[in-house]
Design an enzyme around this catalytic site. Structure first.
Site: not given
Ligand SMILES: *Cc1c(COP(=O)(O)O)cnc(C)c1O
Length: 341
Positions: A184, A220
Site C-alpha cells: 500500500k 483489481e
C-alpha cells in the site's frame, strides 16, 4: 462520552479533522515512544524523502459502534502486518506491529466523540501512514521517518442502497509483475489518478486493470479487489502477486467458506471468463462490497445477470454477513474484532 454534533448520515468521504492524532519519529536507528498530539500539521525538510522520491506508505481501516454500544475496530492486526510488508519493500523501518495496534486504539479512544453512533451508517476511518522525513537528494532511503495515525468520520458509503456501478477495462497498467502492486504505497495511487479521472470523464466509476505482462488476466481496480460469483454459486477471486491483499476480500472469502458454506476458488482469472460470471463485486474497507453491474471492454459490454438495479443474491449475502459480524449481530471469528471500549 458526548458525541460531536455532526449530521452523521449525511457525512461524505472527506477529511474532517478530529481532536487527536498519534505521532512517533524514527531517528538514529530507533523509534521513539510517540504519543498523541492535537497538532494536525506536519513540518518537514523541503528535501524530505517523501517529497522527492515518494517514500511513503499508508493503511486504512474503520472503527464503529456495535449494536450493543461498544466501540470496536475491524482486524487492525492485519493492517499492522500489511504496513510492515509495505515498509520492508520501501526500505522504511517497520513500526512494531503491536505498537501500531496500540497507536490505532489510542487515536480511537481519544476521538471517541467522533465515532459515529450505531445505525447511522457512518464510521470513523483510521489512516495510519509513514514517510521519510529528513533530507535526501541523492537517491537513497531517508534516515528519519515519521509514523502518524489520524482518524476522520466518514458517512455511509451507499446512501439509499447500493446501486451497481459500470466500470471499464483500462488501457493503463496498475502494477508491474515484480513491482509494488502488493503493497500500500502512495506511489501506486499517484500514477492511478490519470486513469481514474479519464474513466470518470468517460462516464465510468472505476478501472478494471488487467495483468501488465499479458493483459489477459483480471487484477483489481485502483483501490479494491474483485470477487466474482459463478452461475452455480461458487465464489472466485483473482490470485496474483501484483494485487494488494485486501483485508475485506480475505474476510469475505472466510465468510463465504465458513459461514455460508460456499465453494471458493482463489486462482488466476482470465478476462475471457468474466462474461460467464453471474455476479461481480469490488471489495475494500470503504464499501465492504460494491456491486458491479456492467463492464465496458472498449465499447463491448459485459452485463451481469444481476443487472443494474440491485446487488446479486450471493454478493448481498456476503455483504450482510460481513457487516453483521462487524456490527455485532453475528458472532465474529476469534480475533476479528478489537474492542476499544
Ligand atoms: C487498500 C486497497 C484495497 C482494499 O483493501 P482493504 O484492506 O480491504 O481495505 C484494495 N486494493 C488496493 C490497491 C488498495 O490500496
Amino acid at each position: 462520552m458526548e458525541k460531536k454534533n455532526i449530521d452523521w448520515s449525511n457525512l461524505g468521504f472527506g477529511y474532517v479533522p478530529t481532536d487527536y492524532r498519534f505521532v512517533a519519529n524514527y531517528k538514529n536507528g530507533a523509534w521513539e515512544e510517540g504519543g498523541l498530539t492535537t497538532d494536525a500539521t506536519v513540518t518537514i525538510s523541503e528535501c524530505a524523502g517523501v517529497l522527492q522520491y515518494a517514500q511513503t506508505c499508508f493503511e486504512g481501516m474503520k472503527a464503529y459502534t456495535t449494536e450493543d454500544g461498544r466501540t470496536v475496530i475491524f482486524r487492525p492486526d492485519l493492517n499492522a502486518a500489511r504496513m510492515a510488508d509495505s515498509c520492508r519493500r520501501l526500505e522504511m523501518p517497520v513500526f512494531p506491529e503491536d505498537k501500531f495496534v496500540d497507536a490505532v486504539v489510542k487515536v480511537v479512544e481519544a476521538n471517541e466523540a467522533y465515532v459515529p453512533p450505531y445505525g447511522s451508517g457512518a464510521t470513523l476511518y483510521i489512516r495510519p501512514y509513514m514517510f521519510g522525513s529528513d533530507a535526501v537528494i541523492g537517491v537513497k532511503p531517508a534516515s528519519e521517518y515519521q509514523f502518524r495515525v489520524f482518524a476522520t468520520p466518514v458517512g455511509p458509503y451507499f446512501k439509499g442502497g447500493a446501486k451497481p456501478i459500470t466500470i471499464r477495462v483500462s488501457d493503463y497498467d496498475r502494477a508491474a509483475p515484480h513491482g509494488t502492486g502488493h503493497i500500500k504505497a502512495g506511489l501506486n495511487y499517484a500514477m492511478s489518478l490519470y486513469p481514474i479521472m479519464e474513466a470518470h470523464r468517460e462516464g465510468f466509476a472505476e478501472n478494471m486493470y488487467l495483468d501488465a505482462a499479458t493483459r489477459t488476466k483480471v487484477e483489481e481496480t485502483g483501490g479494491a479487489n474483485f470477487i466474482f460469483v459463478t452461475r452455480d454459486n461458487k465464489v472466485v477471486t483473482p490470485k496474483s502477486n501484483s494485487i494488494l491483499p485486501s483485508i475485506t476480500r480475505r474476510s469475505l472469502i472466510y465468510v463465504a467458506k465458513e459461514y455460508l458454506g460456499l465453494e471458493v476458488e482463489e486462482r488466476e482469472v482470465y478476462f475471457d471468463e468474466v462474461k460467464d460470471f453471474a455476479e461481480c463485486g469490488l471489495c475494500g474497507t470503504a464499501a465492504v462490497i460494491s456491486p458491479v453491474g456492467k463492464i465496458n471492454d472498449h465499447g463491448k459490454e459485459i452485463c451481469f445477470p444481476s443487472r443494474m438495479e440491485e446487488m446479486g443474491p450471493v454478493i448481498t449475502k456476503l455483504r450482510e454477513t460481513l457487516t453483521g459480524i462487524q456490527m455485532g449481530h453475528i458472532k465474529a471469528p476469534e480475533g476479528w474484532i478489537k474492542v476499544v471500549k
